[in-house]
Design a protein around this motif. Structure first.
Motif, PDB file in Angstrom:
ATOM      1  N   HIS A 189       0.803  -1.232  -0.076  1.00 50.34           N
ATOM      2  CA  HIS A 189       0.035  -0.171  -0.043  1.00 50.34           C
ATOM      3  C   HIS A 189       0.911   1.355   0.029  1.00 50.34           C
ATOM      4  N   PRO A 190       1.280   1.665  -1.257  1.00 49.87           N
ATOM      5  CA  PRO A 190       1.984   2.890  -1.156  1.00 49.87           C
ATOM      6  C   PRO A 190       1.511   4.008  -0.305  1.00 49.87           C
ATOM      7  N   PHE A 191       2.570   4.873   0.458  1.00 48.50           N
ATOM      8  CA  PHE A 191       2.105   5.713   1.417  1.00 48.50           C
ATOM      9  C   PHE A 191       2.172   7.198   0.681  1.00 48.50           C
ATOM     10  N   GLN A 192       1.068   7.978   1.003  1.00 52.29           N
ATOM     11  CA  GLN A 192       1.213   9.254   0.491  1.00 52.29           C
ATOM     12  C   GLN A 192       1.298  10.371   1.418  1.00 52.29           C
ATOM     13  N   SER A 193       1.145   9.783   3.007  1.00 55.47           N
ATOM     14  CA  SER A 193       1.328  10.985   3.914  1.00 55.47           C
ATOM     15  C   SER A 193       2.232  10.418   5.239  1.00 55.47           C
ATOM     16  N   LEU A 194       2.188   9.220   5.453  1.00 61.17           N
ATOM     17  CA  LEU A 194       2.961   8.874   6.629  1.00 61.17           C
ATOM     18  C   LEU A 194       4.442   9.283   6.692  1.00 61.17           C
ATOM     19  N   PRO A 195       5.204   9.013   5.526  1.00 58.75           N
ATOM     20  CA  PRO A 195       6.663   9.523   5.757  1.00 58.75           C
ATOM     21  C   PRO A 195       6.909  10.680   5.549  1.00 58.75           C
ATOM     22  N   GLU A 199       4.756  13.605   6.424  1.00 58.47           N
ATOM     23  CA  GLU A 199       4.068  14.674   7.363  1.00 58.47           C
ATOM     24  C   GLU A 199       4.845  14.323   8.917  1.00 58.47           C
ATOM     25  N   VAL A 200       5.213  15.461   9.377  1.00 63.41           N
ATOM     26  CA  VAL A 200       6.280  15.509  10.410  1.00 63.41           C
ATOM     27  C   VAL A 200       5.744  14.768  11.628  1.00 63.41           C
ATOM     28  N   THR A 201       4.417  15.134  11.862  1.00 61.26           N
ATOM     29  CA  THR A 201       3.685  14.233  13.210  1.00 61.26           C
ATOM     30  C   THR A 201       3.446  13.016  12.906  1.00 61.26           C
ATOM     31  N   LYS A 202       2.988  12.460  11.809  1.00 62.00           N
ATOM     32  CA  LYS A 202       2.657  11.108  11.325  1.00 62.00           C
ATOM     33  C   LYS A 202       4.136  10.378  11.424  1.00 62.00           C
ATOM     34  N   SER A 203       5.082  10.871  10.969  1.00 61.01           N
ATOM     35  CA  SER A 203       6.166  10.187  10.763  1.00 61.01           C
ATOM     36  C   SER A 203       7.026  10.042  12.278  1.00 61.01           C
ATOM     37  N   THR A 204       6.865  11.044  13.255  1.00 61.46           N
ATOM     38  CA  THR A 204       7.217  10.709  14.498  1.00 61.46           C
ATOM     39  C   THR A 204       6.433   9.772  15.217  1.00 61.46           C
ATOM     40  N   LEU A 236      -3.555   5.229  10.350  1.00 54.60           N
ATOM     41  CA  LEU A 236      -2.420   6.317  10.547  1.00 54.60           C
ATOM     42  C   LEU A 236      -2.032   6.995   9.127  1.00 54.60           C
ATOM     43  N   GLU A 237      -2.117   6.328   8.197  1.00 54.65           N
ATOM     44  CA  GLU A 237      -1.784   6.484   6.720  1.00 54.65           C
ATOM     45  C   GLU A 237      -2.820   7.586   6.306  1.00 54.65           C
ATOM     46  N   GLU A 238      -4.028   7.182   6.552  1.00 53.57           N
ATOM     47  CA  GLU A 238      -5.145   7.699   5.828  1.00 53.57           C
ATOM     48  C   GLU A 238      -5.711   8.825   6.478  1.00 53.57           C
TER      49      GLU A 238
END
Length: 230
Positions: free
Chosen positions: A80-86, A88-93, A126-128
């Motif tokens: 499932h290719p990520f569009q936001s998780l890597p 966006e700073v909050t999500k990646s943290t 978390l990704e979506e």
């Protein structure tokens, strides 16, 4: 023997000049380590090392032998290719913190499709998610604790276990209500917490895990998480 499985990337270390050893939690075989050749080479195609960033969802064909600790990959691609998780700073943290905890608590044992489904669904949320994910890491650790065998039935049991182990956690009524909501409701449920309360609860959850799993130790991503969410 070639086997197909889905997996969730947890971490990797460098191996020799151009390769890595990747830790992946797989649906079929539980926690596994794989040698991935050539991904750090200048000639490596399609930036394959990105497939092993924290919580990347993978579709794999692997060489599996149950008497080995280190395995090899035949094929690997993104499930499932990520569009936001890597990005966006909050999500990646949050992902970094969650991945560090998973590395500490998951064991090398037979696969658990139920646990894998929980992890997969959690990562996809978390990704979506576009809102109401600032408490994701708290809800995730609470729900994960049930799969690991020490989930609390409610806020009071959580508090009692911490106090019995000399951890000074004294939540007010609002935090108790938030804890009970996190235990009973799905990801994305709106929960009102101050930044201070969110950070204190993260500290308390790490302490709770340290009580039950002696390999948890120091969680290096926790101060970064507090700073980003604070």
């Amino acid at each position: 023997m070639l086997q197909k499985t889905r997996g969730i990337a947890l971490s990797y270390i460098r191996y020799r000049e151009t390769s890595i050893i990747a830790r992946v939690y797989t649906e079929e075989f539980g926690l596994q380590s794989y040698i991935v050749n050539g991904v750090r080479s200048a000639k490596s195609k399609n930036n394959r090392i990105a497939l092993f960033q924290p919580l990347t969802l993978l579709d794999m064909v692997v060489y599996y032998k149950n008497d080995r600790d280190l395995h090899r990959l035949s094929e690997v691609k993104t499930l499932h290719p990520f569009q936001s998780l890597p990005f966006e700073v909050t999500k990646s943290t949050i992902a970094l913190f969650v991945t560090e905890m998973l590395n500490k608590v998951l064991k090398e044992e037979a696969g658990s499709p139920v646990l894998f489904r929980f992890l997969l669904d959690s990562v996809l949320f978390l990704e979506e998610a576009r809102s109401n994910y600032e408490n994701f890491h708290l809800i995730f650790l609470l729900k994960l604790s049930f799969f690991l065998g020490f989930g609390p039935e409610g806020a009071r049991e959580f508090e009692d276990q911490l106090r019995e182990n000399s951890y000074p956690f004294l939540p007010d009524a609002a935090v108790e209500e938030a804890l009970n909501t996190m235990l009973r409701k799905p990801f994305g449920t709106p929960i009102s917490l101050t930044r201070t309360a969110r950070n204190e609860l993260a500290n308390a959850l790490v302490a709770y895990y340290q009580i039950h799993i002696d390999t948890v130790g120091e969680v290096k991503s926790l101060p970064v998480l507090r700073e980003v969410l604070g």
